[in-house]
Design an enzyme around this catalytic site. Structure first.
Site, PDB file in Angstrom:
ATOM      1  CG  HIS D 187      -1.983   1.028   1.160  1.00 57.67           C
ATOM      2  ND1 HIS D 187      -1.777   2.317   1.554  1.00 57.67           N
ATOM      3  CD2 HIS D 187      -3.251   0.969   0.721  1.00 57.67           C
ATOM      4  CE1 HIS D 187      -2.897   3.007   1.371  1.00 57.67           C
ATOM      5  NE2 HIS D 187      -3.802   2.211   0.877  1.00 57.67           N
ATOM      6  CG  ASP D 221     -12.561  -3.426   6.073  1.00 58.29           C
ATOM      7  OD1 ASP D 221     -12.773  -2.558   5.199  1.00 58.29           O
ATOM      8  OD2 ASP D 221     -12.644  -3.221   7.292  1.00 58.29           O
ATOM      9  CG  LEU D 222      -9.867  -1.029  -0.201  1.00 57.43           C
ATOM     10  CD1 LEU D 222      -9.259  -1.979  -1.207  1.00 57.43           C
ATOM     11  CD2 LEU D 222     -10.598   0.091  -0.865  1.00 57.43           C
ATOM     12  CG  ASP D 223      -6.233  -0.203   1.055  1.00 52.44           C
ATOM     13  OD1 ASP D 223      -5.724  -1.127   0.399  1.00 52.44           O
ATOM     14  OD2 ASP D 223      -6.518   0.885   0.563  1.00 52.44           O
ATOM     15  CD  GLN D 224      -8.903  -0.374   7.267  1.00 53.39           C
ATOM     16  OE1 GLN D 224      -8.726  -0.460   8.463  1.00 53.39           O
ATOM     17  NE2 GLN D 224      -8.439   0.651   6.556  1.00 53.39           N
TER      18      GLN D 224
END
Lengths: 278, 278, 278, 278
Positions: D187, D221-224
């Site tokens: 990321h 859960d996007l980018d989590q």
């Protein structure tokens, strides 16, 4: 030989360095250190010069400079003297203790005039160092009343900057407005958050220096003032929340101390909501 | 609009910036970025200016500058074009591979002209990238003969810098003397420290908690040339000597790449046996 | 519930963890944190366990452990209590000041019993914190006499470790031999590198881009004892030798504080001339 | 001698290490490296053992372990072999290029089976390394159709992990659900943002390792997803948005490479939405 620090900010134009240094030259000022930065997006020019030599009158030098600079230019002339500060604290000792030691040994370029706190806890520590500790409790007071008491107290002191060393009260926009770029805060985190698209554009807009604990100028937009210095440290899954907080205090202490040095050596200039560090 | 990078070094004197920028001004060159440093111990003045605009003749500009500067001044004028380099390697691929990728994508500001190696191992890698690989073995050759072969080869190329990307042969002072501050090396350690063979074995024996790497210019005093860039990483007792070496390669790769960027953007000036990084 | 820290070192063998943890299990001790390391070159086994629970007699537990371990094993059992320390200093205040603050607020896990110095300068600082300051000048005394006075003084105190917080006297091998791995020093540099006097002048002359500090146990081989912790900071050509020294003090302060935490939490074990950090 | 990596996760209980290592002992497995962690809040036990020796049947060993562990325990047994990966990319070459070089020299412990991209740009690069490049454009396709094509393609390969090396498409929760903790992403920023109260509690909950570029497992859960590795670098006001992005790529490249090493050496265990790194 004495030295002056001259900081200039104005609209960008051709020949600025030439015109400025011509004035230095005629005043027999020798440039020891020179930093220049042009914000090409906003066409702003920033320059910081350390010059050795002396002029009979700083104000006259300033007028001479303003005469060759574009309208609306800002010129600051100062000697790299020690800055006078008033420190604000609450209950946490880590930043305050560090500042008290630095003050005692003149290790950094500041002199603490007094410490103001909204809790009594740190009084003993401050008094060990023979400094004045003002306890201004907030209980039963409106923010306005409390801040007006602070204002009355501050009026008795000579100071260049207010340093919030883990001062856990939010200052009102009205209070902050009186001290533009004269209040420095240490924030317990990495400002800001870059969730979403184009993070580097966001980072650019925000003017980050790095992440970790963040020292910044206080503006009326809470925690959103220009960032002065940031640093980080590694942690691992072994850290409990309490240990993370403990580690964070180490970073906060170091980051605030470094930020104060940068500001007090007049190395920091404001560019919108960012800083330029020379 | 085109931009020039002008680097000036001379004895320190009053009015230098004024005299220099007056010439810029008359040539209608606008300063975009300016760095200046005075070595007060040795009374040397260093300045790096990035200017936008164009002059009909760089040599004429140089003459104009030299005329107002103290005797013995040095003026370099260049455009921030991509630098041409010849890379030297031996058997280790990590730095070379990184440079080949950067070259392919013009990610950094250099163009590899050729790779010269004293072992054949890396030929396949270089040819993947459609670059010329020269294998110059040293067996049965004196240093002089070997270096004379290198010289003959280099004569065929146009290059600005020679980059030693883990080239494990010592170059003779005579060879080095031909390329003053034009040879960049990556050293497998902090300097000074662990000079000599098997640095990671030394680091392992000593039980260091940090390892680093140093990029420096090559002078005739082995590993003692001006330091351009250094960086470190944390290690622990878990690392075997082999793992330390592996970790060291990661640092070496990153440090060499960064050093090349600094040099090729003309940000590096030489001050005795040190560098000034603008 | 109370917790014990059990550290075991012995020749490596199959089944050690099983045999050790069987004893924990029978003693109803629950392992909270466990670290193990095998030095495969030297066939040594190291283990650090934090266990919750209580035994009627630590010595009996130790005997039980020794019974299942190879001959020559070493077992340390301790509670993670605060360690008692005597601090040695000379004239520089930075490390001492930091330790005094941590001591005052029990921020780190040590209690200063006294400060011993070979100069009187830091007495005022120490007394601010209501601690005993012993001034033991060295003038006109042989090293032996001086160290014997230190010995007499130390005999009055209860302490676990001696901390050299910028103590600028070399301790004799005879003195050091009495306190195996009980003396912790902060060194003004990376080790190895810049050994000897005026390290920051050396760093300045060499033009380094990074400076660091090393905390280590003191052994009779000067500055060559096992390294506990190291850290660095970036510097640039702008730093004078004096500014490098100032920056170095910041690193020294932080590195010593961190090293003490690691040692006092019983996270450090000795493996020949290296440390293992759990 | 061959070695096994055994990872165990279960409810915490007294005697777990004893019971586990008893089984190792009876199987004549010698522990080389052992890591243990107890999440005391959630009463979960995590252990990673590297053992030398061999058992006739890994599955039998697993059964033996499960028999002495609390219900619901999870046991993974693997050899530290090279992991097979499929790399996903889009247009940016920096992470992919680095992985291709590491793959070529077996520098890290993975083998690239194929590269899948939603743009054709990187095909030439991949083919230089004699690897298969699949171009799966998304134009005119629903996410479902596109992902189903990816699924069909993946079915042809043997792989342990999917690595998103700057793959700029969001994968649907349905797709991700098929590969629990088997997709690793890099990321372009520091995850997450700790604005507001109790940042260290937030940091604890989020399980950060540090900030900078972030490599994490992909969950729905996007980018989590759980953070594996993070690092940072310093930037200054001199950086344009473009230069910040360029600098960011250097960090991304290094962070992804390091995260892959940690995961592929089986050093990473999942604890809710955090990782434990042994």
């Amino acid at each position: 030989m004495k030295s002056l620090i001259i900081r200039i900010e104005c609209a960008d134009a051709i020949g600025l360095v030439f015109k400025i240094t011509e004035i230095f030259f005629r005043a027999k000022l020798n440039i020891i250190e020179n930093g220049e930065y042009v914000d090409e997006l906003n066409k702003r020019f920033f320059m910081r010069s350390v010059v050795s030599g002396q002029v009979p009158d700083n104000e006259a030098l300033k007028r001479d400079l303003l005469q060759v600079l574009p309208q609306g230019a800002r010129v600051d002339i100062s000697t790299n003297d020690t800055k006078k500060i008033v420190v604000f604290a609450t209950k946490e000792h880590h930043c305050l203790g560090d500042l008290l030691l630095r003050n005692l040994y003149k290790q950094s370029n500041f002199e603490i005039q007094a410490v103001i706190a909204n809790h009594a806890d740190l009084g003993d520590l401050v008094r060990k160092f023979n400094l004045t500790f003002h306890y201004l409790p907030t209980e039963g007071k409106t923010r306005q009343t409390h801040e007006s008491k602070i204002g009355t107290l501050l009026a008795k002191y000579n100071y260049d900057y207010l340093v919030l060393a883990k001062y856990m009260r939010i200052l009102s926009p009205e209070f902050v407005a009186q001290f533009a770029y004269k209040i420095i805060n240490i924030h317990h985190s990495f400002l800001p958050a870059f969730i979403g698209a184009k993070p580097y554009n966001q980072a650019f807009e925000r003017g980050v220096k790095i992440i970790g604990a963040t020292a910044h100028f206080v503006t009326d937009d809470l925690d959103q003032g220009p960032i002065i210095y940031q640093d980080v440290m590694n942690v691992s899954h072994h850290y409990t929340a309490k240990e993370l907080a403990k580690a964070g205090k180490e970073v906060e202490t170091a980051v605030l101390a470094r930020a104060l040095e940068l500001v007090f050596e007049e190395r920091v200039m404001i560019n919108g909501n960012k800083t330029i560090i020379f």
